[in-house]
Design a protein around this motif. Structure first.
Motif, PDB file in Angstrom:
ATOM      1  N   GLY A 146      -0.139   8.918 -13.456  1.00 51.39           N
ATOM      2  CA  GLY A 146       1.181   8.361 -13.183  1.00 51.39           C
ATOM      3  C   GLY A 146       1.950   9.244 -12.226  1.00 51.39           C
ATOM      4  N   PHE A 147       3.262   9.314 -12.406  1.00 50.41           N
ATOM      5  CA  PHE A 147       4.140  10.015 -11.480  1.00 50.41           C
ATOM      6  C   PHE A 147       5.093  10.902 -12.285  1.00 50.41           C
ATOM      7  N   ALA A 148       4.875  12.218 -12.244  1.00 47.58           N
ATOM      8  CA  ALA A 148       5.698  13.139 -13.019  1.00 47.58           C
ATOM      9  C   ALA A 148       7.075  13.289 -12.369  1.00 47.58           C
ATOM     10  N   SER A 177       0.045  10.345   2.547  1.00 47.68           N
ATOM     11  CA  SER A 177      -0.908  10.096   1.474  1.00 47.68           C
ATOM     12  C   SER A 177      -2.315   9.936   2.038  1.00 47.68           C
ATOM     13  N   GLY A 178      -2.412   9.232   3.155  1.00 48.35           N
ATOM     14  CA  GLY A 178      -3.722   9.065   3.793  1.00 48.35           C
ATOM     15  C   GLY A 178      -4.293  10.386   4.264  1.00 48.35           C
ATOM     16  N   ASN A 197      -8.174  14.744   3.334  1.00 46.91           N
ATOM     17  CA  ASN A 197      -8.432  16.186   3.316  1.00 46.91           C
ATOM     18  C   ASN A 197      -8.513  16.769   1.918  1.00 46.91           C
ATOM     19  N   ASN A 198      -8.575  15.877   0.905  1.00 45.79           N
ATOM     20  CA  ASN A 198      -8.729  16.294  -0.491  1.00 45.79           C
ATOM     21  C   ASN A 198      -7.608  17.219  -0.943  1.00 45.79           C
ATOM     22  N   LYS A 199      -6.360  16.817  -0.637  1.00 48.67           N
ATOM     23  CA  LYS A 199      -5.194  17.595  -1.012  1.00 48.67           C
ATOM     24  C   LYS A 199      -4.333  16.830  -2.024  1.00 48.67           C
ATOM     25  N   LEU A 200      -3.621  17.566  -2.865  1.00 47.01           N
ATOM     26  CA  LEU A 200      -2.641  16.964  -3.748  1.00 47.01           C
ATOM     27  C   LEU A 200      -1.510  16.396  -2.898  1.00 47.01           C
ATOM     28  N   PHE A 201      -0.760  15.465  -3.469  1.00 45.48           N
ATOM     29  CA  PHE A 201       0.324  14.839  -2.715  1.00 45.48           C
ATOM     30  C   PHE A 201       1.533  14.668  -3.614  1.00 45.48           C
ATOM     31  N   ALA A 202       2.721  15.008  -3.098  1.00 48.37           N
ATOM     32  CA  ALA A 202       3.944  14.927  -3.906  1.00 48.37           C
ATOM     33  C   ALA A 202       5.157  14.629  -3.038  1.00 48.37           C
ATOM     34  N   VAL A 240       8.121   5.496  -4.995  1.00 44.79           N
ATOM     35  CA  VAL A 240       7.271   6.417  -5.746  1.00 44.79           C
ATOM     36  C   VAL A 240       5.934   5.756  -6.085  1.00 44.79           C
ATOM     37  N   LYS A 241       5.999   4.513  -6.478  1.00 44.48           N
ATOM     38  CA  LYS A 241       4.784   3.804  -6.884  1.00 44.48           C
ATOM     39  C   LYS A 241       3.943   3.297  -5.717  1.00 44.48           C
ATOM     40  N   SER A 242       4.461   3.442  -4.501  1.00 46.47           N
ATOM     41  CA  SER A 242       3.739   2.912  -3.348  1.00 46.47           C
ATOM     42  C   SER A 242       2.518   3.741  -2.979  1.00 46.47           C
ATOM     43  N   GLN A 243       2.491   5.019  -3.422  1.00 45.05           N
ATOM     44  CA  GLN A 243       1.376   5.915  -3.100  1.00 45.05           C
ATOM     45  C   GLN A 243       1.083   6.812  -4.297  1.00 45.05           C
ATOM     46  N   PRO A 244      -0.146   7.332  -4.423  1.00 44.58           N
ATOM     47  CA  PRO A 244      -0.495   8.204  -5.551  1.00 44.58           C
ATOM     48  C   PRO A 244       0.119   9.594  -5.425  1.00 44.58           C
TER      49      PRO A 244
END
Length: 357
Positions: free
Chosen positions: A43-45, A275-276, A281-286, A309-313
């Motif tokens: 989810g989204f913290a 996000s793409g 590049n296998n990175k976290l996203f926030a 917020v919900k549009s991307q992981p």
């Protein structure tokens, strides 16, 4: 033959013991990265800057939190600011005592939360604050060979000293997200786009990172977060990106300063682009900073922010601090957006402290 076998076994055991002694600090940082990655799937913290230090009409009252008083739970992520530590000050630039900050940060981690740290250091060339942009040679002056390089090394020593003291009750270093030199595609900080060259910015990032690693701070999750930019492209983003070997998390700072429509359009576009890049590049996203000052829109949380917020992981999104009535970014009891924030809280995909323990 037996002697050789015993010698070989001794070497193997010694190697693994040595590795075990070197691994703990690194594995702590890796565990946080793995945890953030898991959150990104779940989810989204929700995060809030300076959540337990002050709020609307209160300050320094231990146990208080505007967010918790509204919804009954702490934010999953708390943000902390180290601006002023470089000067040896007792308090940071928002008047938070560093002793209190260390206590609250460790308390949040102890109860299962995640800490993220920003740093707005003073201008080492002019003596002004981080927003002093009158001189475009500041970054150059603190790089090796520059007139303020030795001074800045001392500043990083003070930074490292604070970070090294972030440890649990058993002495184990605490992992945290560190977000230096952020919003660098703007020019309101002395490390901004118009204040230094691309090469100087890369050198600044690498110097900072290498220095802290040299100090043994391998328990850091490194976040690179530019500011919301309506003209953002992958080429523009990658120009100052420090590199995959230098970054663990890609972030975005996005505030609604203008119209709701412009904010939604630009933020949705930036989130999709970054996000793409993060996934590739296998990175976290926030969403490392976000908000609407004073939140005059009573439905902003669910009708503006939540769809974005919900549009991307994202692994988390963090709203800025509740400095006072004029500079507040989270709800408080009695605010016009209190009920709407409770709807955000009830969304099963939005994670607070009790959801991530």
């Amino acid at each position: 033959m037996i002697v050789r076998l015993l010698l070989f076994l001794t070497m193997v055991v010694s190697f693994h013991v040595a590795m075990a002694q070197d691994v703990p600090s690194m594995s702590i940082g890796n565990r946080l990265k793995e945890r953030l990655s898991a959150l990104q799937q779940k989810g989204f913290a929700y995060g809030h800057q300076d959540d337990t230090f002050y709020g609307v009409e209160w300050k320094w009252q231990q146990g208080r939190s505007d967010v918790r008083e509204v919804c009954g739970d702490h934010p999953a992520v708390m943000g902390f600011e180290l601006g002023g530590i470089e000067l040896g000050n007792v308090c940071n630039l928002d008047s938070v005592p560093f002793t209190m900050m260390r206590r609250e940060m460790l308390a949040h981690v102890r109860r299962g939360g995640i800490a993220t740290i920003s740093w707005h250091p003073h201008n080492p060339l002019t003596g002004g604050n981080a927003w002093d942009v009158l001189d475009s040679t500041v970054v150059r002056s603190i790089l090796p060979g520059g007139s303020r390089h030795r001074l800045f090394l001392g500043w990083m020593d003070r930074l490292a000293d604070f970070l090294q003291k972030l440890s649990s009750d058993n002495g184990e270093p605490v992992a945290f997200i560190f977000r230096p030199w952020h919003e660098n595609n703007g020019s309101w900080f002395w490390w901004g786009e118009k204040l230094c060259t691309t090469e100087e910015y890369h050198a600044l990032w690498c110097m900072t990172q290498d220095y802290l690693l040299h100090k043994g701070l391998t328990n850091i999750v490194w976040a690179y977060s530019p500011n919301l930019d309506g003209g953002m492209t992958e080429e523009r983003f990658m120009e100052r990106y420090p590199g995959n070997d230098r970054v663990d998390m890609i972030g975005l700072d996005a505030y609604q300063w203008g119209s709701r429509e412009d904010f939604i359009r630009d933020t949705r576009s930036n989130l999709k682009l970054l996000s793409g890049i993060a996934q590739k590049n296998n990175k976290l996203f926030a969403l490392t900073e976000c908000g609407l000052q004073s939140v005059p829109d009573s439905k902003w949380w669910t009708e503006t922010l939540l769809p974005l917020v919900k549009s991307q992981p994202l692994c988390y999104f963090l709203t800025w601090r509740n400095g006072d009535m004029k500079e507040r970014y989270a709800p408080y009891v009695g605010s016009c957006d209190e009920k709407n924030f409770k709807l955000l809280y009830k969304d099963k995909q939005i994670l607070f402290l009790n959801d991530i323990k």
